[in-house]
Write a protein that holds these residues in place. Structure first.
Motif, PDB file in Angstrom:
ATOM      1  N   ARG A   1     -40.627  57.691  51.049  1.00 60.86           N
ATOM      2  CA  ARG A   1     -41.455  58.892  50.969  1.00 60.86           C
ATOM      3  C   ARG A   1     -40.597  60.151  50.974  1.00 60.86           C
ATOM      4  O   ARG A   1     -40.845  61.109  50.227  1.00 60.86           O
ATOM      5  CB  ARG A   1     -42.423  58.910  52.162  1.00 60.86           C
ATOM      6  CG  ARG A   1     -43.255  60.189  52.269  1.00 60.86           C
ATOM      7  CD  ARG A   1     -43.762  60.416  53.687  1.00 60.86           C
ATOM      8  NE  ARG A   1     -42.688  60.479  54.662  1.00 60.86           N
ATOM      9  CZ  ARG A   1     -41.877  61.541  54.828  1.00 60.86           C
ATOM     10  NH1 ARG A   1     -42.034  62.621  54.083  1.00 60.86           N
ATOM     11  NH2 ARG A   1     -40.918  61.509  55.738  1.00 60.86           N
TER      12      ARG A   1
ATOM     13  N   GLY B   1     -39.085  61.241  47.637  1.00 58.47           N
ATOM     14  CA  GLY B   1     -40.046  61.940  46.795  1.00 58.47           C
ATOM     15  C   GLY B   1     -40.312  63.348  47.268  1.00 58.47           C
ATOM     16  O   GLY B   1     -40.401  64.292  46.468  1.00 58.47           O
TER      17      GLY B   1
ATOM     18  N   SER C   1     -41.030  56.909  43.850  1.00 55.21           N
ATOM     19  CA  SER C   1     -41.414  58.027  44.714  1.00 55.21           C
ATOM     20  C   SER C   1     -40.954  59.350  44.109  1.00 55.21           C
ATOM     21  O   SER C   1     -41.704  60.343  44.105  1.00 55.21           O
ATOM     22  CB  SER C   1     -40.790  57.834  46.100  1.00 55.21           C
ATOM     23  OG  SER C   1     -41.088  58.906  46.957  1.00 55.21           O
TER      24      SER C   1
END
Length: 648
Positions: free
Chosen positions: A155, A158, A214
């Motif tokens: 995560r 990204g 991501s």
């Protein structure tokens, strides 16, 4: 216009972005990363210089995406640290306004968290996480990442990519090489997991694919994503080039550009950053092989600084893009010079590792041949003087030449006097040593630049007090250099003894059984060269260690080369030289013979203070630079020469 290197100069479209040529600036860490890991103003200027010099892309490095599990002191990008997003924004703008594309390298050190800390002791207190649990070679425990931690790091990639795009960056490089976290997942040496992230190649690539997904979700379709990988880890237990091909094939649908580097943290610094002891372009074969198996553009790098070599790489299909780092420190205008057919004016990187040693030692940057590096905020343009004067430079070594060039750029009338028949100073001796030939070329390049700028070069001219006074100059720059130390050893003046400075003139005197007296940098490099020629080489040093005058990056590499083929005798003091060799005293004072039929003396240099002191009061403005002040380095001479001319 007809370009001398048409393939190197040709634009390339990657994703929806067009790059003005095929010469990209490789990731380089900044010069003033703030305490809270923001980009300082000095770093912005550092990256901007390469954009001004014509590079098509400039990549800042490294942005650590997950500080919670990576304590390295490098860039962070977030919304809660004042100055974080704005620092990235100012940097992207500084790069883009010169026509280059701003890129940022997203990274995670994994089990090597803390590598970039200035205080290396703090690494011991960091929690180290990797794909698998274990103990590092230095004894630090590594903890296995949980699936929840993996998901959070994915995560974070990204999130950082999205913020970089918001800041104005137009390409993202995901660092998947050199032994960092993504590489640790790819590598069978590091990755011993038994879940979906370990075992088969498809499983080991899974983390990289999730990271790239991501990033894509954050930046959108058409935004260029580059993946940096090691084509091979190049050590036993790591993945091979054949594995690198398979990794590339499994990732190509996720990326727009594949950046193929070499080696890992385990393999060693000198492979990933090829030293002067390796051929230029020594890692290109990895990219060339991988390119045969993928359909996306491929980039290569590794000690590249010759436009003809880079042109051939592109023209022959080995790669689509060439990256340079050190070469663009040595000459930030290299791409612009290539584009304008001025390749003969390129100042080539010496691969001396001053740049990286300075960063490790002082957390700044410096380049041996480019005095601007790390000091860009001090000004990167040479401003014309409002009061041009007559300047005399005494000495045609690197410092004197740099002073003459800079003074001429400022509009002064410049005379450079050199006591021998050729400029270059101590660099002239490097022409006989293959891996240091670019140091000799530096003298040639600076000499041409000085002449083209209108410097009047007077060879075979010794500068005396009377000479300066007769010229009636307003400014005198004393750059008379140093002379070799000749120890008072019986037999030192024998016919079979050569001073290292004169080796290039007396190569034929050196037999196949040679003794080098002096284990400093010059002696060690001479010994390596002689051994490479197939000679039987003994190296004598009074101290307990070799090359203590070498920088911390070059020295370990140098010592490994010494180990290959040179017989070393430390704590040996030369007493006398005979036809059979050198009689020495060991650390107990016992005499012994080191056999050899030739001797090379390399015990150091002595400043020519008497000459310098004679000239000190010969002009209204006088500066002393380089070895005549104190024997030092090319770096010191060039830097002092540049600033002495600015101070006129």
């Amino acid at each position: 216009m007809v370009r001398n290197f048409p393939n190197l100069c040709k634009p390339i479209k990657i994703g929806n972005v067009t790059f003005r040529n095929r010469m990209f600036s490789a990731p380089m860490g900044g010069t003033d990363i703030t305490a809270d890991c923001c980009i300082g103003r000095g770093s912005t200027a550092f990256y901007e210089l390469r954009a001004k010099g014509g590079a098509a892309a400039v990549t800042i490095s490294e942005c650590m995406v997950h500080p919670e599990t990576d304590g390295s002191h490098a860039y962070h990008l977030d919304l809660h640290t004042p100055g974080s997003l704005s620092g990235f924004t100012y940097t992207a703008d500084a790069i883009r306004r010169h026509g280059a594309i701003a890129s940022v390298e997203l990274s995670h050190s994994g089990q090597y968290a803390g590598t970039y800390l200035t205080d290396k002791g703090k690494k011991q207190g960091l929690a180290q996480y990797g794909p698998s649990a274990g103990v590092r070679p230095d004894g630090i425990e590594v903890k296995e990442m949980s699936k929840e931690m993996i998901a959070d790091i994915v995560r974070a990639y990204g999130e950082c990519a999205g913020l970089a795009k918001r800041a104005g960056f137009e390409m993202i490089m995901v660092h998947g090489g050199h032994g960092w976290l993504i590489n640790q997942f790819l590598s069978p040496y590091f990755n011993h997991r038994t879940d979906e992230y370990g075992g088969s190649m498809e499983n080991r690539v899974r983390f990289a694919r999730e990271v790239l997904d991501s990033v894509r979700a954050a930046v959108g379709v058409g935004f260029p994503i580059e993946f940096r990988m090691s084509g091979s880890e190049l050590f036993e237990g790591g993945y091979t080039l054949e594995d690198g091909v398979e990794i590339a094939k499994l990732l190509e649908d996720k990326i727009d550009l594949l950046h193929v580097s070499a080696g890992t943290y385990q393999r060693g610094f000198a492979t990933t950053h090829p030293s002067m002891f390796l051929p230029h372009g020594s890692n290109v074969y990895l990219a060339a092989e991988i390119k045969k198996h993928v359909s996306i553009p491929v980039a290569t790098l590794g000690g590249l600084n010759d436009p003809a070599m880079m042109e051939d790489i592109i023209a022959s299909g080995k790669a689509d893009v060439v990256y340079m780092a050190r070469a663009l420190l040595a000459d930030h205008e290299l791409p612009r010079k290539v584009m304008s057919n001025q390749e003969d004016k390129i100042v080539k990187c010496l691969r001396c590792f001053t740049c990286m040693a300075e960063r490790a030692t002082t957390a700044t940057r410096r380049c041996t041949v480019n005095p601007l590096i790390g000091r860009e905020l001090d000004g990167t343009e040479v401003i014309k003087s409002s009061n041009p004067v007559k300047v005399l430079v005494a000495g045609g070594g690197p410092g004197g030449l740099e002073a003459a060039i800079t003074a001429a750029k400022r509009g002064h009338q410049v005379i450079l006097c050199e006591k021998t028949d050729k400029v270059g100073g101590i660099l002239k001796g490097e022409q006989a040593i293959s891996f240091k030939y670019e140091m000799y070329e530096l003298g040639e390049t600076l000499g041409r630049q000085a002449a083209e700028l209108g410097v009047e070069i007077r060879l075979n001219t010794t500068v005396t007090r009377e000479y300066v006074e007769n010229e009636k100059v307003e400014a005198l720059i004393i750059a008379v250099g140093s002379e070799p130390i000749i120890p008072p050893i019986p037999g030192i003046d024998s016919e079979h003894v050569t001073v290292v400075n004169d080796y290039y003139l007396q190569k034929e005197k050196v037999s196949n059984d040679v003794i080098v007296i002096g284990g400093g940098l010059a002696g060690c490099e001479a010994a390596i060269h002689l051994a490479e020629e197939g000679k039987n080489v003994h190296l004598l040093e009074m101290r307990s260690e070799l090359a203590v005058d070498s920088n911390i990056r070059h020295r370990p590499i140098l010592l490994k080369e010494i180990e290959k083929s040179v017989q070393v005798h430390t704590e040996y003091r030369a007493i006398r030289i005979t036809e059979e060799g050198v009689i020495c005293a060991d650390k107990e004072g016992k005499e012994c013979l080191v056999p050899g039929t030739s001797v090379v003396c390399a015990v150091g240099q002595r400043a020519l203070r008497s000459i310098a002191e004679e000239l000190i009061d010969c002009a209204p403005y006088v500066a002393q630079i380089g070895d005549c002040v104190k024997p030092s380095t090319i770096t010191t001479a060039v830097y002092q020469g540049y600033h002495a001319a600015l101070d006129i």
